[in-house]
Motif scaffolding. Structure first.
Motif, PDB file in Angstrom:
ATOM      1  N   THR B 326     -19.593  38.562 -15.708  1.00 49.13           N
ATOM      2  CA  THR B 326     -17.943  38.259 -15.679  1.00 49.13           C
ATOM      3  C   THR B 326     -17.646  37.189 -16.880  1.00 49.13           C
ATOM      4  O   THR B 326     -16.663  37.260 -17.696  1.00 49.13           O
ATOM      5  CB  THR B 326     -17.521  37.761 -14.420  1.00 49.13           C
ATOM      6  OG1 THR B 326     -17.705  38.883 -13.525  1.00 49.13           O
ATOM      7  CG2 THR B 326     -15.887  37.445 -14.394  1.00 49.13           C
ATOM      8  N   GLN B 327     -18.571  36.100 -17.040  1.00 57.77           N
ATOM      9  CA  GLN B 327     -18.457  35.177 -17.814  1.00 57.77           C
ATOM     10  C   GLN B 327     -18.340  35.574 -19.171  1.00 57.77           C
ATOM     11  O   GLN B 327     -17.713  35.191 -20.176  1.00 57.77           O
ATOM     12  CB  GLN B 327     -19.338  34.111 -17.525  1.00 57.77           C
ATOM     13  CG  GLN B 327     -19.253  32.596 -18.285  1.00 57.77           C
ATOM     14  CD  GLN B 327     -17.775  32.060 -18.305  1.00 57.77           C
ATOM     15  OE1 GLN B 327     -17.449  31.976 -16.965  1.00 57.77           O
ATOM     16  NE2 GLN B 327     -17.048  31.803 -19.187  1.00 57.77           N
ATOM     17  N   LYS B 328     -19.528  36.514 -19.560  1.00 58.26           N
ATOM     18  CA  LYS B 328     -19.683  37.189 -20.756  1.00 58.26           C
ATOM     19  C   LYS B 328     -18.528  37.786 -21.097  1.00 58.26           C
ATOM     20  O   LYS B 328     -17.973  37.792 -22.278  1.00 58.26           O
ATOM     21  CB  LYS B 328     -20.912  37.910 -20.678  1.00 58.26           C
ATOM     22  CG  LYS B 328     -22.247  37.040 -20.867  1.00 58.26           C
ATOM     23  CD  LYS B 328     -23.387  38.063 -20.734  1.00 58.26           C
ATOM     24  CE  LYS B 328     -24.711  37.310 -20.623  1.00 58.26           C
ATOM     25  NZ  LYS B 328     -25.761  38.197 -20.251  1.00 58.26           N
ATOM     26  N   TYR B 329     -17.824  38.706 -20.278  1.00 57.55           N
ATOM     27  CA  TYR B 329     -16.945  39.452 -20.536  1.00 57.55           C
ATOM     28  C   TYR B 329     -15.352  38.704 -20.793  1.00 57.55           C
ATOM     29  O   TYR B 329     -14.926  39.065 -21.762  1.00 57.55           O
ATOM     30  CB  TYR B 329     -16.334  40.347 -19.377  1.00 57.55           C
ATOM     31  CG  TYR B 329     -17.431  41.425 -18.954  1.00 57.55           C
ATOM     32  CD1 TYR B 329     -18.158  42.075 -19.975  1.00 57.55           C
ATOM     33  CD2 TYR B 329     -17.516  42.042 -17.815  1.00 57.55           C
ATOM     34  CE1 TYR B 329     -19.047  43.108 -19.639  1.00 57.55           C
ATOM     35  CE2 TYR B 329     -18.349  42.923 -17.342  1.00 57.55           C
ATOM     36  CZ  TYR B 329     -19.350  43.417 -18.237  1.00 57.55           C
ATOM     37  OH  TYR B 329     -20.055  44.310 -17.961  1.00 57.55           O
ATOM     38  N   SER B 330     -15.539  37.691 -20.196  1.00 55.29           N
ATOM     39  CA  SER B 330     -14.444  36.493 -20.393  1.00 55.29           C
ATOM     40  C   SER B 330     -14.237  35.961 -21.715  1.00 55.29           C
ATOM     41  O   SER B 330     -13.307  36.134 -22.449  1.00 55.29           O
ATOM     42  CB  SER B 330     -14.174  35.822 -19.049  1.00 55.29           C
ATOM     43  OG  SER B 330     -13.354  34.895 -19.530  1.00 55.29           O
ATOM     44  N   ASP B 331     -15.572  35.626 -22.075  1.00 49.48           N
ATOM     45  CA  ASP B 331     -15.544  35.000 -23.616  1.00 49.48           C
ATOM     46  C   ASP B 331     -15.457  35.783 -24.634  1.00 49.48           C
ATOM     47  O   ASP B 331     -14.781  35.605 -25.704  1.00 49.48           O
ATOM     48  CB  ASP B 331     -17.088  34.278 -23.541  1.00 49.48           C
ATOM     49  CG  ASP B 331     -17.418  33.231 -22.733  1.00 49.48           C
ATOM     50  OD1 ASP B 331     -16.299  32.576 -22.217  1.00 49.48           O
ATOM     51  OD2 ASP B 331     -18.512  32.836 -22.704  1.00 49.48           O
ATOM     52  N   ILE B 332     -16.055  37.108 -24.459  1.00 50.86           N
ATOM     53  CA  ILE B 332     -15.738  38.132 -25.472  1.00 50.86           C
ATOM     54  C   ILE B 332     -14.317  38.671 -25.399  1.00 50.86           C
ATOM     55  O   ILE B 332     -13.595  38.664 -26.895  1.00 50.86           O
ATOM     56  CB  ILE B 332     -16.419  39.479 -25.204  1.00 50.86           C
ATOM     57  CG1 ILE B 332     -17.922  39.274 -25.448  1.00 50.86           C
ATOM     58  CG2 ILE B 332     -16.033  40.755 -25.913  1.00 50.86           C
ATOM     59  CD1 ILE B 332     -18.750  40.404 -24.876  1.00 50.86           C
ATOM     60  N   TRP B 333     -13.571  38.656 -24.395  1.00 50.08           N
ATOM     61  CA  TRP B 333     -12.151  39.140 -24.260  1.00 50.08           C
ATOM     62  C   TRP B 333     -11.370  38.060 -25.042  1.00 50.08           C
ATOM     63  O   TRP B 333     -10.314  38.294 -25.780  1.00 50.08           O
ATOM     64  CB  TRP B 333     -11.738  39.096 -22.713  1.00 50.08           C
ATOM     65  CG  TRP B 333     -10.277  39.731 -22.639  1.00 50.08           C
ATOM     66  CD1 TRP B 333      -9.308  39.137 -21.847  1.00 50.08           C
ATOM     67  CD2 TRP B 333      -9.807  40.855 -23.178  1.00 50.08           C
ATOM     68  NE1 TRP B 333      -8.565  39.869 -21.587  1.00 50.08           N
ATOM     69  CE2 TRP B 333      -8.479  40.924 -22.608  1.00 50.08           C
ATOM     70  CE3 TRP B 333     -10.152  41.782 -24.123  1.00 50.08           C
ATOM     71  CZ2 TRP B 333      -7.566  41.935 -22.952  1.00 50.08           C
ATOM     72  CZ3 TRP B 333      -9.164  42.919 -24.471  1.00 50.08           C
ATOM     73  CH2 TRP B 333      -8.185  42.845 -23.755  1.00 50.08           C
ATOM     74  N   THR B 334     -11.802  36.597 -24.878  1.00 47.81           N
ATOM     75  CA  THR B 334     -10.966  35.640 -25.265  1.00 47.81           C
ATOM     76  C   THR B 334     -11.096  35.824 -26.752  1.00 47.81           C
ATOM     77  O   THR B 334     -10.034  35.519 -27.519  1.00 47.81           O
ATOM     78  CB  THR B 334     -11.400  34.328 -24.816  1.00 47.81           C
ATOM     79  OG1 THR B 334     -11.490  34.080 -23.403  1.00 47.81           O
ATOM     80  CG2 THR B 334     -10.517  33.099 -25.311  1.00 47.81           C
ATOM     81  N   GLU B 335     -12.458  35.977 -27.217  1.00 48.93           N
ATOM     82  CA  GLU B 335     -12.531  36.110 -28.783  1.00 48.93           C
ATOM     83  C   GLU B 335     -11.780  37.273 -29.310  1.00 48.93           C
ATOM     84  O   GLU B 335     -11.113  37.237 -30.426  1.00 48.93           O
ATOM     85  CB  GLU B 335     -13.926  36.184 -28.988  1.00 48.93           C
ATOM     86  CG  GLU B 335     -14.486  35.228 -30.100  1.00 48.93           C
ATOM     87  CD  GLU B 335     -15.930  35.115 -30.195  1.00 48.93           C
ATOM     88  OE1 GLU B 335     -16.435  35.632 -31.194  1.00 48.93           O
ATOM     89  OE2 GLU B 335     -16.738  34.983 -29.155  1.00 48.93           O
TER      90      GLU B 335
END
Lengths: 277, 340
Positions: B326-335
């Motif tokens: 979830t943390q990884k998805y969230s970072d990718i999504w923000t980017e």
């Protein structure tokens, strides 16, 4: 005694609803809660804010907000001066028209722009009717800017109007009697005396503009995100309150620096405090 | 004298209003917005003499934040797979006694025992469906069968994506043959590049508006849920729905009961009531989504959007929860969102 009592209530109110929440935000940005519930101090979240991607978004937000404020000033200043002048007959009607939309919910007003700007929306259908080519207006920088200027313009006009309408008409009459041209009256009397209102207007437009997330989401379609959207996402989607707080805190500091700078300039010119801050 | 009499009367009236108003048991339900035929709730209240406080949320994430910060806020919530998975992992749910839910037997076998809750100890499915592409057959020349259609340069500015990280990252993973639940860094890096490259082609990342936008022919292709697709096709016959051949997400939104509830028995009555075939038909009619209650299906013929084939479903997987992912998805999504 009575005066200090009133001030006391005000201070209590401010502490509960302004100071405490701000401290909470600051606190959240400095702590990390681990899985087993242990809280410890960390600067990681503040550091994360300085990653290029976030600095870029903050820069874009400021650019957009400054542009919006400038547009509001250019459009709003003449309107405010006209409204404040005695010569304008339909003054009250115009003020009413200016205020009437504000009785409607801000979201509703922004939503209605969607139906106007869509590909098959009202504006494009009119263009087709006139035999002109269609344009994709929605979900562009232009549509976001339109939404912002539309929503924030009254906040520029009203403070300038209220300051200008208080200018002593004797001053202008005297200048007239002494043969000053209209341009000179404006340059030497109206403009310097309206500066306080201009500064209030700038602050009142710039602050909501730089932090907006609703307008960018509705009219920008997730394509033109600003810092407000990133912060909202941290709280609502990612559940990362610490990082969201860190970004908010950083944004507050930057705004505070900008405001105090412009305020100092304003007060230096006038020798007294601005009308709002 | 007269004044005090009036005052007393008013006070007495107020007291009577608050005092003997509602003695019924109160059940607090939290569901997705526009996801039920509200008259079914009135019928439940009448039949069981239980008062239902019904609130709505937009996203699972928003709902999670709310119940995580106040564990007594609701009795029943209706999350999607990955959030149910998360709530089970975090021990936030109460076990449901299926003996109290006789209507459970109406649920089609393919929707029973999801990966994250093999015995259905915690979840009773409410609505099921798939994620796919809705496209306008007058604007898209050839039939669409692949996720790559959402990357087709010819439809620049006519593509709508869902404003939700998992629903955007998941299909992109699937398109490359990866699992929808991948947390492999190199796979995610590929997906991130893909999605950033797609951004100029996308008209907007939006939420529930997608359906209305497609009905109004504002775009040619959209990432969409099956239920919205069904409603959109009913409204505009130029639209078609496809589950891409690379596979997709099959999802399930289900009733779960929060651990702190004081009203487990009432909650089970509510869930059982919602599983009654006649109630399921009303909810399906209202929302366009597919209830897993098999007895309700005949009412809708064999609509391919509502009832995917076994082969189509075999190719699909549910979203699961993992904190690190979830943390990884969230970072990718923000980017992705921040890139311009």
């Amino acid at each position: 005694m009575k005066k200090s009592m009133a001030a006391f209530h005000y201070i209590v109110w401010m502490v509960i609803f302004t100071v405490v929440p701000m401290l909470l935000i600051l606190g959240y940005s400095l702590i990390e809660v681990t899985d087993n519930g242990v809280i410890h101090l960390t600067l990681d979240y503040i550091r994360k804010c300085f990653e290029p991607i976030y600095l870029q978004i903050i820069a874009f937000s400021f650019y957009t907000a400054i542009l919006c404020t400038a547009l509001c000033l250019v459009i709003g200043y003449p309107i405010a001066i006209i409204l404040a002048g005695d010569s304008f007959k339909h003054k009250n009607t115009l003020i009413f028209l200016l205020l009437a939309p504000m009785w409607m919910n801000f979201l509703l007003r922004t939503y209605s722009w969607l139906t106007l700007l869509e590909r098959n929306g009202l504006i494009n259908r009119l263009l087709t009717l006139l035999g002109l080519p269609n344009h994709s207006i929605l979900y562009t920088t232009g549509s976001v800017m339109l939404g912002m200027v539309y929503n924030f313009l009254p906040f520029m006009i009203l403070p300038i109007y209220s300051v200008v309408s208080k200018i002593d008409s004797n001053l202008i009459e005297a200048a007239n009697d002494l043969g000053a041209s209209k341009w000179n009256i404006f340059r030497k009397i109206t403009l310097p005396m309206s500066i306080q209102g201009v500064f209030s207007g700038i602050v009142m437009v710039f602050m909501p503009a730089v932090t907006t997330f609703v307008i960018t989401r509705l009219l920008g379609g997730g394509q033109k995100e600003m810092i407000g959207n990133v912060i909202e996402q941290q709280f609502i989607v990612s559940g990362d309150w610490s990082f969201g707080s860190a970004l908010s805190a950083l944004l507050m500091v930057v705004i505070l620096v900008c405001i105090s700078f412009s305020n100092r300039k304003g007060t230096a010119e006038k020798g007294e405090r601005g009308a709002l801050i | 004298m007269k004044k005090s009499v009036i005052l007393l009367t008013v006070a007495a009236l107020c007291l009577s209003l608050f005092g003997c108003g509602d003695q019924r048991e109160v059940l607090k339900v939290y569901n997705v917005g526009m996801y039920i035929d509200k008259s079914t709730i009135d019928d439940f209240e009448k039949e069981y003499d239980i008062r239902v406080v019904y609130d709505e949320f937009n996203t699972n994430e928003e709902m999670y934040v709310k119940i995580a910060h106040n564990e007594n806020a609701y009795d029943i919530v209706v999350p999607s797979d990955y959030t149910i998975d998360r709530l089970i992992q975090e021990d936030r749910l109460a076990k449901i006694n299926k003996e109290n839910i006789p209507n459970f037997e109406f649920i089609a076998p393919e929707y029973v025992s999801p990966e994250y809750d093999p015995g259905n100890d915690y979840v009773v499915p409410y609505m099921v469906g798939t994620l796919g592409i809705l496209y306008n057959t007058t604007l898209v020349e050839e039939p669409v069968d692949s996720w790559y259609a959402l990357w087709d340069e010819r439809y620049k500015g006519q593509i709508f994506m869902w404003d939700s990280m998992r629903d955007v990252i998941g299909p992109t993973l699937k398109m490359h043959g990866f699992s929808m639940n991948s947390e492999d860094d190199s796979q995610l890096a590929v997906v991130k590049e893909r999605l950033i490259a797609q951004k100029p082609l996308v008209q907007a990342y939006v939420g529930d508006e997608i359906r209305d936008k497609m009905i109004a022919e504002e775009g040619a292709l959209a990432l969409i849920y099956s239920g919205d697709a069904k409603t959109a096709i009913d409204e505009n016959e130029n639209l078609a729905y496809v589950i891409p051949k690379e596979g997709s997400n099959k999802w399930l939104d289900g009733f779960v009961v929060l651990k702190n509830t004081q009203h487990l028995a009432a909650a089970e009555k509510f869930i059982n009531f919602m599983c009654r075939p006649d109630i399921a038909i009303r909810n399906m009619t209202e929302t366009g989504y597919t209830s897993p209650i098999k007895e309700a299906w005949a009412e809708f013929g064999d609509n391919p959007v509502m009832f995917p084939t076994a082969e189509e479903l075999d190719n699909c997987e549910p979203f699961l929860y993992s904190e690190s992912a979830t943390q990884k998805y969230s970072d990718i999504w923000t980017e992705i969102r921040a890139t311009r």
